[in-house]
Design an enzyme around this catalytic site. Structure first.
Site, PDB file in Angstrom:
ATOM      1  N   LYS A 208       0.842  -1.196   0.000  1.00 14.61           N
ATOM      2  CA  LYS A 208       0.000   0.000   0.000  1.00 14.61           C
ATOM      3  C   LYS A 208       0.878   1.248   0.000  1.00 14.61           C
ATOM      4  CE  LYS A 208      -3.874   2.254   2.092  1.00 14.61           C
ATOM      5  NZ  LYS A 208      -4.802   2.402   3.173  1.00 14.61           N
ATOM      6  N   GLU A 214      10.603  -4.714   4.103  1.00 15.45           N
ATOM      7  CA  GLU A 214      10.659  -6.118   3.717  1.00 15.45           C
ATOM      8  C   GLU A 214      10.350  -6.286   2.223  1.00 15.45           C
ATOM      9  OE1 GLU A 214       9.146  -4.833   6.297  1.00 15.45           O
ATOM     10  OE2 GLU A 214       9.323  -6.119   8.071  1.00 15.45           O
ATOM     11  N   GLY A 268      -4.896  -1.645   4.682  1.00 19.58           N
ATOM     12  CA  GLY A 268      -3.972  -2.709   4.266  1.00 19.58           C
ATOM     13  C   GLY A 268      -4.470  -4.091   4.626  1.00 19.58           C
ATOM     14  N   ARG A 269      -4.973  -4.259   5.858  1.00 23.02           N
ATOM     15  CA  ARG A 269      -5.373  -5.619   6.254  1.00 23.02           C
ATOM     16  C   ARG A 269      -6.755  -5.996   5.734  1.00 23.02           C
ATOM     17  NH1 ARG A 269      -4.015  -2.352  10.157  1.00 23.02           N
ATOM     18  NH2 ARG A 269      -5.579  -1.427  11.521  1.00 23.02           N
ATOM     19  N   GLU A 354      -3.905  -6.144  14.986  1.00 26.03           N
ATOM     20  CA  GLU A 354      -3.453  -4.857  14.455  1.00 26.03           C
ATOM     21  C   GLU A 354      -4.607  -3.853  14.441  1.00 26.03           C
ATOM     22  OE1 GLU A 354      -0.003  -4.329  11.487  1.00 26.03           O
ATOM     23  OE2 GLU A 354      -1.762  -4.010  10.257  1.00 26.03           O
ATOM     24  N   HIS A 385      -2.305 -32.338  18.831  1.00 23.60           N
ATOM     25  CA  HIS A 385      -1.105 -33.082  19.231  1.00 23.60           C
ATOM     26  C   HIS A 385       0.022 -32.139  19.618  1.00 23.60           C
ATOM     27  CE1 HIS A 385      -3.027 -36.801  17.980  1.00 23.60           C
ATOM     28  NE2 HIS A 385      -3.592 -36.036  17.060  1.00 23.60           N
ATOM     29  N   LYS A 511       9.691   0.012  13.503  1.00 22.72           N
ATOM     30  CA  LYS A 511      10.261   0.269  12.174  1.00 22.72           C
ATOM     31  C   LYS A 511      11.286   1.395  12.257  1.00 22.72           C
ATOM     32  CE  LYS A 511       6.070  -0.806   9.565  1.00 22.72           C
ATOM     33  NZ  LYS A 511       5.044  -0.239   8.711  1.00 22.72           N
TER      34      LYS A 511
HETATM   35  O1  F6P Z   1       3.562  -2.560   9.597  1.00 18.41           O
HETATM   36  C1  F6P Z   1       2.241  -2.847   9.512  1.00 18.41           C
HETATM   37  C2  F6P Z   1       1.731  -2.647   8.116  1.00 18.41           C
HETATM   38  O2  F6P Z   1       1.637  -1.310   7.825  1.00 18.41           O
HETATM   39  C3  F6P Z   1       0.392  -3.342   7.923  1.00 18.41           C
HETATM   40  O3  F6P Z   1      -0.659  -2.591   8.357  1.00 18.41           O
HETATM   41  C4  F6P Z   1       0.394  -3.602   6.457  1.00 18.41           C
HETATM   42  O4  F6P Z   1      -0.547  -4.568   6.083  1.00 18.41           O
HETATM   43  C5  F6P Z   1       1.820  -4.023   6.247  1.00 18.41           C
HETATM   44  O5  F6P Z   1       2.575  -3.240   7.149  1.00 18.41           O
HETATM   45  C6  F6P Z   1       2.331  -3.839   4.858  1.00 18.41           C
HETATM   46  O6  F6P Z   1       2.241  -2.505   4.462  1.00 18.41           O
HETATM   47  P1  F6P Z   1       2.323  -2.107   2.956  1.00 18.41           P
HETATM   48  O7  F6P Z   1       1.189  -2.720   2.241  1.00 18.41           O
HETATM   49  O8  F6P Z   1       2.283  -0.610   2.949  1.00 18.41           O
HETATM   50  O9  F6P Z   1       3.637  -2.614   2.432  1.00 18.41           O
END
Ligand code: F6P
Length: 541
Positions: A208, A214, A268-269, A354, A385, A511
């Protein structure tokens, strides 16, 4: 904070809250089995169908009176107005001054898409891309047909499409393989692309913000991998970007026509339903993606129009609030009895933790009781288990959600799986008394001394609360209903707690520190332990 929302009403200031506290005191000492014994209507009164879902919440530590009080509380804090505000596009994300209109993507909102033209164009682009991919028209740097998909993204830009692709792949073979890379750990990328032909691989880069460390690291890895494998840096044809920040994507080398728009009013979620769901369409076809959305839309309609008393997301939301805030049950294990739902606990974890893992309310005050539970779990029967022992005889208080998809027709294997789920829920409630334990040991022929020594170890307290959610049929549409039900339940709790379920300021702090560490910046503001560990890491070669 925002005028477009109905005023915030602090739950603890309503008369219903005081009544609920009194009920909670009673329920802490009460056995659920006793409640069944005195009320023959309990199963019916605490079960609810919605679409293809069937919720049996009668094994929870509540009763019809508690439910009625929770419903009265929901009315007192104007939940119906909150639901209407959500669907009408009011700024329910009040700290960021945004609506939360993921329902628009699945046709379930009460308003047309904001930025309608751009939204419609994106939808057309998604469908055309999907079709071109399936027709073999998408070609890579060597001219070879692109027919493998690797999604690069994390959190909401990963979990939703990953969960759905995994779930659907247990119902039908995907038309094209799709894999997911989320972790910053290079091992995630390296093992995921192992065995893939670079010339035929399409990377969907979902972010987003297009600023997530990452995902950007994995984008670089993907570019390097393609360059190495194909002997060229001209690899733009292997990438699509999905983002709310096209400028950033362009700055990182994406041509405008390779960028798909993720509307800023989709959190995002909750972004599975938007362009972020593209991997689902690429793997299983556009029609299947629409079926998933249609299921979610059915749940939207139910949530928006069913009276609170017969509203499944409202029940789920209230039950979660009752457990977390009034009974102080801080752990919720979610146990899908379906191998395809292996990612459901992780998806739900992000959704609830979140969204509602917060404490600051709209008026700036702090919630004076616990909010979101710790959500975790694993697909059944694997957990039986591993950690179910703690459910049976551990000392922690938890609540369990058994999710039991029932495909039609139900084959013997799936019937056995479902039977295991029901058996677990039933046994956890019933437990085994000391006398029953003695009788079982006696039947094994043990001596009286051995029986007395072992009986306490074989005693199981029971009274473990759980919900069982069955489905009638199991397909993309029912999966959509299930996911949307949980999404809306999360909204219900956020509304009543008065927090903003659509922001996530907490995660930003970690972060920032990671960025400081990566830049070799000063750690003067941090604790001696973090500084010492950072020095040790610096020295490590
Ligand atoms: O760090 C949390 C977050 O912002 C989430 O809310 C989101 O889904 C994820 O990181 C990834 O964010 P983006 O889609 O901006 O890469």
């Amino acid at each position: 904070m925002t005028d477009s929302l109905p005023p915030f009403v602090a739950p603890e200031q309503t008369p219903e809250w005081a009544e609920l506290l009194a009920s909670a005191d009673a329920w802490v000492a009460r056995r659920i089995t006793d409640a069944f014994a005195v009320d023959a209507t309990r199963v019916d009164a605490l079960s609810l169908p919605a679409g293809a879902l069937w919720l049996d919440a009668s094994k929870q530590a509540w009763d019809a009176d508690v439910l009625a009080r929770l419903l009265a509380l929901a009315k007192a804090v104007r939940l119906p107005d909150g639901i209407e505000a959500l669907f009408a596009g009011a700024e329910v994300n009040f700290t960021e001054h945004r609506p939360a209109l993921h329902m628009v993507c699945r046709g379930g909102a009460a308003v047309p898409p904001p930025d309608r033209e751009r939204f419609t164009a994106t939808e057309a682009h998604l469908e055309a891309l999907t079709s071109a991919f399936h027709q073999g028209e998408l070609r890579g740097a060597t001219g070879a047909r692109l027919d493998h998909v690797v999604n690069l993204g994390i959190g909401g830009s990963d979990l939703g499409p990953r969960l759905v692709c995994e779930a659907l792949s247990h119902l039908e073979p995907p038309r094209h393989g799709v894999r997911f890379v989320a972790n910053l750990d290079p091992g995630d990328f390296n093992t995921t692309v192992r065995g893939l032909e670079a010339a035929r691989t399409l990377f969907v880069v979902s972010s987003k913000s297009f600023g997530t460390a990452e995902t950007l690291a994995n984008l670089e890895r993907a570019r390097a991998w393609l360059a190495r494998e194909l002997g060229t840096h001209e690899t733009a044809a292997h990438f699509l970007a999905i983002t709310s920040n096209p400028d950033k994507a362009r700055a990182l080398g994406f041509a405008a026509e390779r960028i798909l728009w993720l509307p800023p009013w989709v959190g995002g979620r909750y972004s599975l339903w938007s362009a972020v769901g593209l991997p689902v369409a690429l793997a299983f076809g556009w029609a299947r993606f629409l079926e998933l959305r249609a299921g979610a839309r059915r749940m939207d309609q139910h949530f928006r129009t069913a009276p609170l008393e017969r509203n499944l997301p409202v029940w789920l939301g209230l039950l979660g609030l009752w457990n977390a805030s009034l009974l102080d049950v801080s752990s919720c294990a979610v146990l899908p009895y379906d191998q395809g739902l292996a990612w459901f606990p992780a998806w739900l974890q992000q959704l609830e933790m979140e969204s509602n893992g917060k404490r600051c309310r709209r008026d700036g005050s702090l919630v004076p009781y616990p909010t979101a539970a710790v959500v975790w779990g694993m697909n059944g029967t694997l957990g039986q288990h591993a950690f179910h022992q703690l459910f049976y005889q551990g000392t922690r208080r938890l609540t369990l959600d058994f999710i039991v998809p029932l495909p039609r027709p139900l084959d013997a294997g799936r019937r056995a799986l479902a039977q295991h789920a029901l058996a677990q829920a039933g046994a956890l409630l019933a437990g085994r008394t000391r006398e029953e334990a003695r009788a079982a040991l006696r039947a094994q022929g043990l001596s009286p001394a051995e029986i007395e020594a072992l009986a306490p170890h074989h005693e199981i307290p029971g009274n473990r609360p759980s919900s069982v959610l069955l489905t009638d049929g199991w397909n993309a549409g029912v999966l959509g209903e299930l996911l949307a039900a949980y999404e809306h339940a999360t909204f219900v709790r956020g509304w009543i707690w008065g927090i903003d379920p659509f922001d996530q300021y907490g995660v930003e702090l970690g972060k920032e520190l990671a960025r400081t560490l990566a830049a070799g910046g000063t750690l003067a503001g941090f604790d001696p332990s973090t500084r010492a560990l950072a020095a040790r890491l610096d020295a490590h070669r």
